[in-house]
Scaffold this motif. Sequence first.
Motif, short mmCIF file in Angstrom:
data_model
loop_
_atom_site.label_atom_id
_atom_site.label_comp_id
_atom_site.label_asym_id
_atom_site.label_seq_id
_atom_site.Cartn_x
_atom_site.Cartn_y
_atom_site.Cartn_z
N PHE A 96 0.82 -1.22 0.00
CA PHE A 96 0.00 0.00 0.00
C PHE A 96 0.85 1.27 0.00
CE2 PHE A 96 -2.40 -3.33 2.28
CZ PHE A 96 -3.47 -3.45 1.40
N ASP A 97 2.16 1.10 0.11
CA ASP A 97 3.08 2.25 0.08
C ASP A 97 4.32 1.86 -0.72
OD1 ASP A 97 4.39 4.60 0.45
OD2 ASP A 97 4.74 4.34 2.61
N PRO A 98 4.16 1.66 -2.06
CA PRO A 98 5.26 1.16 -2.88
C PRO A 98 6.44 2.11 -2.99
CG PRO A 98 3.42 1.88 -4.26
CD PRO A 98 2.94 1.92 -2.84
N VAL A 99 6.25 3.38 -2.67
CA VAL A 99 7.36 4.33 -2.72
C VAL A 99 8.38 4.03 -1.63
CG1 VAL A 99 8.01 6.75 -2.57
CG2 VAL A 99 5.91 6.10 -3.78
N ARG A 100 7.88 3.74 -0.43
CA ARG A 100 8.77 3.49 0.71
C ARG A 100 9.16 2.02 0.84
NH1 ARG A 100 6.22 5.71 6.05
NH2 ARG A 100 8.19 4.82 6.79
N HIS A 101 8.31 1.13 0.33
CA HIS A 101 8.56 -0.30 0.49
C HIS A 101 8.68 -0.96 -0.89
CE1 HIS A 101 7.55 -0.19 4.81
NE2 HIS A 101 6.64 0.69 4.46
N ARG A 102 9.89 -1.36 -1.24
CA ARG A 102 10.10 -2.05 -2.51
C ARG A 102 9.79 -3.54 -2.37
NH1 ARG A 102 12.35 0.48 -6.59
NH2 ARG A 102 13.14 2.58 -6.28
N HIS A 103 9.38 -4.12 -3.47
CA HIS A 103 9.09 -5.55 -3.48
C HIS A 103 10.37 -6.32 -3.16
CE1 HIS A 103 7.50 -9.41 -4.61
NE2 HIS A 103 6.35 -8.88 -4.95
N PRO A 104 10.34 -7.19 -2.13
CA PRO A 104 11.56 -7.88 -1.70
C PRO A 104 12.01 -9.01 -2.60
CG PRO A 104 9.72 -8.57 -0.36
CD PRO A 104 9.20 -7.47 -1.25
#
Length: 355
Positions: A96-104
């Motif tokens: 829900f916050d792709p800017v701060r959390h990248r897909h691992p």
Amino acid sequence: MSTRKMLLYTRYARFWHWSQAILIMGLMATGLDVADHIDIMDFELATDWHQNFARTLIWLWIFTIFWHMVTGEWRQYVPTKHKMRAMVHYYSKGIFDPVRHRHPFKTTPRLKHNPLQRFTYLLLNVVLTPTIWGTGLLYMYYNSWEQIGLGFLSLGGVAGIHMAMAFLLLSFLILHVYMAFTGKPVLTQMKAMLTGYADIHEEDINLVGQFQILLVDDDTDFAQLVRMWLTRSPPFSREHMLPVGLTVHCVESLAAAFVCLRRDNYELILLDLELPDSQGLETFLKVQDSFSDIPILVLTGSEGASLGSQAVHEGAQDFLEKMELDARKLARAIRFASERHSYIHAHSQVMEQQS
């Protein structure tokens, strides 16, 4: 930001995916009609269509299992706990916050499914689907139960289990469709499953995205030195020589390297040819044969120039003599190896599309 296309799903994989989806939706509709939950057609017609869909899906699965075994695609579904916690955190919060959390997890043709997907597909393929098949076949041949010694079964119980599994499958289908539209842009994953090709952002690969290096060397002191060179912030990192999100994973044997490469995606391999369980050019050839999609930099001793040249001739990006190596030389070699491999891979993809 430039992009390139990567072939992620073969023609048969796409055919199997969409054929299965159509057949499952047909089974859902006719099954709900047979159970009087909806009213689309009369009972006998709904029953006939339901059985025809079921038979077709079973034959499709039999052929697809054979295809998975022959092509080695079955490895895509082997479960692993590696990065499982990171995937759960991403799907529960980071998505829900792709800017701060990248897909691992980085998807590649060799490893298409992240650990959470693998676990889900394991439950689907080993528990849910076989239970639906078993109860469905029992339901279909109810009149023969006494003859084959299954008269002790309850028709209501079998039907109840079959319906419960069907609703679980419907839940999976709804969640699957929802997840298919969570990409950026929204239709990215749907487009990949239709065309087979996924758009890969070069900037994400080379500068700010996940960039994992696997160092295979039994010299622990050298491994620690390499990790220090690559993960600290030397002056050349500001010149964009190395990716920001770079991590180094070290193993001491070829067997351990194969375990890592089968459970996760790496952008580059630093490979010493003299390992406890493999020596010489054979070490490189074993890795190259199984993981040709990953660029390999060969590490040699002071007298290994000839062996390193042979490795380059066989497909290595370059060879580096340990005694002459420093942080800047290693960083440049990694950068150029990654770019060369990316260019060659992109060119081969274009040639495949044109042929």
